[in-house]
Design a protein around this motif. Structure first.
Motif, mmCIF file in Angstrom:
data_model
loop_
_atom_site.group_PDB
_atom_site.id
_atom_site.type_symbol
_atom_site.label_atom_id
_atom_site.label_comp_id
_atom_site.label_asym_id
_atom_site.label_seq_id
_atom_site.Cartn_x
_atom_site.Cartn_y
_atom_site.Cartn_z
ATOM 1 N N SER A 144 -8.939 -1.735 -3.587
ATOM 2 C CA SER A 144 -8.602 -1.969 -2.216
ATOM 3 C C SER A 144 -8.168 -3.444 -2.070
ATOM 4 C CB SER A 144 -9.846 -1.485 -1.345
ATOM 5 O OG SER A 144 -10.873 -2.417 -1.198
ATOM 6 N N MET B 118 0.903 -1.168 0.015
ATOM 7 C CA MET B 118 0.110 0.098 -0.144
ATOM 8 C C MET B 118 0.760 1.278 -0.066
ATOM 9 S SD MET B 118 -3.243 -0.734 2.341
ATOM 10 C CE MET B 118 -4.107 0.535 1.962
ATOM 11 N N MET C 131 -6.370 4.644 6.831
ATOM 12 C CA MET C 131 -6.549 4.668 5.127
ATOM 13 C C MET C 131 -7.481 5.767 4.499
ATOM 14 S SD MET C 131 -7.077 0.670 4.660
ATOM 15 C CE MET C 131 -8.094 0.456 5.799
ATOM 16 N N LEU D 37 -3.059 4.619 1.705
ATOM 17 C CA LEU D 37 -2.377 4.527 3.191
ATOM 18 C C LEU D 37 -2.084 5.863 3.791
ATOM 19 C CD1 LEU D 37 -1.899 2.582 5.434
ATOM 20 C CD2 LEU D 37 0.432 2.189 4.361
#
Length: 433
Positions: free
Chosen positions: A151, A64, A89, A75
């Motif tokens: 995601s 991330m 996040m 992130l």
């Protein structure tokens, strides 16, 4: 999270519970310094240690950090306490794209807009050496403006995960979206496997259902491997041709991302000259929040064999089990709980047990004679909370094996079994194993 704990780390005001995974909960929160809306994933550190998922969680955080892109969930920071890991996040307030599809199929223009954003994000991932490996509508979120955000990189792999042959070898993903070469447990190109999943997503967006849907999972796998699907009548010729190139069962002939982007249907309304501002990532590892993990008291746990249900089911070309020699069941219990239950059953049936890790052998002398019945049981993990258990006769009479399984073992396992091979569950997914 404690309901009284309204402010986290003196920085985030926790507001609403959003969802829950195997050992993590997600909350919406507001950054008190910037007034920015965020999502906080709260992970139970003890459960991560017990299930042996420390490295996987660290890898997800590292990945991330590599991916700073408008169509990927960002992130912001990782924090940790003695018992919890907090991953802060971007908050995609529009929810899952899957929820839109549940209300009905999308129009071609809307589907194309989301598909363009998906491909743009996937292209960026691949250029960074990241392969998602679990692309599906449930992992595609929307922000408050309807912008798509990829995601959940929990199953993702980095380029360095490739072996000497330059390919990936770990089979993973979600049935229905996974590529044929992954189902067949062959070494595979992570980028091409992602592209297949993108093709399935495009079909689902426009049709409202999976191209390879079947209540019997084995038949579904056969359809996937043969790329056996039919486009609804409302699919245009351009869409059909594009899907034909993406859903090619031969990965060597499957479209590349560059070919998808150059496709005339894809290009409609797509401004390839627009440069999105993408930040350079901070090349840090994913250790934040794990400082106390190594100090956690060691407990005896069972780690399931790192194989998937795809591997088990694909041992024969016809994807069929020999009912006389083996049975399978799936479970949402941990490998440790399943093994504990098998040992308990063995004691009650006076079976001798030879146990090693996630596999065990059960032996019983039949009627005082020299001949014995021997059963091998092994636990396979293809998701952190989903296991497949294979029990097969390794010695003795097939009739005695079936009798013991049906009359003694099967009833005693009812507390840990999700579904036996060949039976449909009664959940909303309608999945058969």
């Amino acid at each position: 999270m404690d309901k009284k704990a309204k402010v986290l780390m003196k920085k985030y005001k926790v507001e609403k519970f959003l969802g829950q995974g195997n050992f993590a909960k997600v909350y919406s929160a507001t950054n008190l310094e910037t007034n920015q809306s965020v999502a906080i994933k709260v992970i139970c550190k003890d459960m991560v240690v017990k299930t042996g998922l420390i490295e996987q969680t660290k890898r997800e955080i590292t990945i991330m950090k590599l991916l700073k892109h408008p169509n990927i969930v960002q992130l912001y920071e990782v924090m940790g306490s003695k018992t919890k890991i907090y991953i802060v996040m971007e908050h995609a307030e529009g929810g899952e794209l899957f929820q839109k599809i549940k209300k009905g199929r999308l129009g071609e223009e809307v589907a194309r807009k989301y598909f363009q954003q998906l491909i743009t994000a996937v292209e960026f991932c691949h250029k960074r050496g990241v392969y998602h490996r679990d692309l599906k509508p449930e992992n595609l979120l929307l922000d408050k403006n309807g912008v798509l955000k990829v995601s959940d990189f929990g199953l993702s792999a980095l380029a360095e995960s490739k072996r000497e042959d330059g390919l990936l070898h770990t089979s993973c993903g979600t049935p229905g979206y996974v590529a044929p070469e992954v189902i067949r447990c062959r070494a595979y190109d992570g980028a091409k496997a992602d592209i297949w999943s993108c093709g399935v997503i495009l079909f689902v967006l426009m049709a409202g259902y999976l191209p390879f849907h079947d209540l019997n999972r084995i038949r579904m796998y056969n359809k996937i491997c043969a790329s056996e699907y039919q486009c609804p009548r409302w699919f245009s010729c351009q869409v059909r041709k594009l899907l034909c190139g993406i859903l090619d069962p031969n990965p060597d002939q499957r479209f590349l991302v560059s070919e998808i982007i150059e496709n005339s249907w894809f290009q409609k309304g797509f401004n390839s000259k627009t440069k999105t501002e993408v930040e350079e990532p901070d090349l840090l590892d994913g250790d934040e929040g794990f400082d106390d993990c190594d100090k956690t008291e060691n407990q005896e746990t069972i780690t399931a064999t790192s194989l998937t249900a795809f591997h088990i089911l694909s041992r024969s070309s016809s994807f069929k089990l020999d009912a006389k020699r083996e049975v399978q069941f799936t479970s949402t219990q941990s490998a440790t709980s399943i093994m504990s239950k098998l040992k308990d059953i063995s004691r009650k049936l006076n079976l001798k047990v030879k146990n090693e890790g996630a596999s065990m052998q059960l032996v019983k002398s039949m009627d005082g004679k020299k001949r014995t019945l021997s059963i091998e049981a092994e636990i396979f993990e293809f998701a952190p909370s989903f296991h497949l258990v294979e029990m097969k006769k390794s010695g003795g009479d097939s009739f005695e094996f079936r009798k013991m399984v049906e009359e003694d073992i099967r009833p005693a396992l009812k507390d840990v079994v999700w579904a036996w091979e060949g039976e449909c569950t009664n959940n909303s997914s309608g999945i058969c194993v």
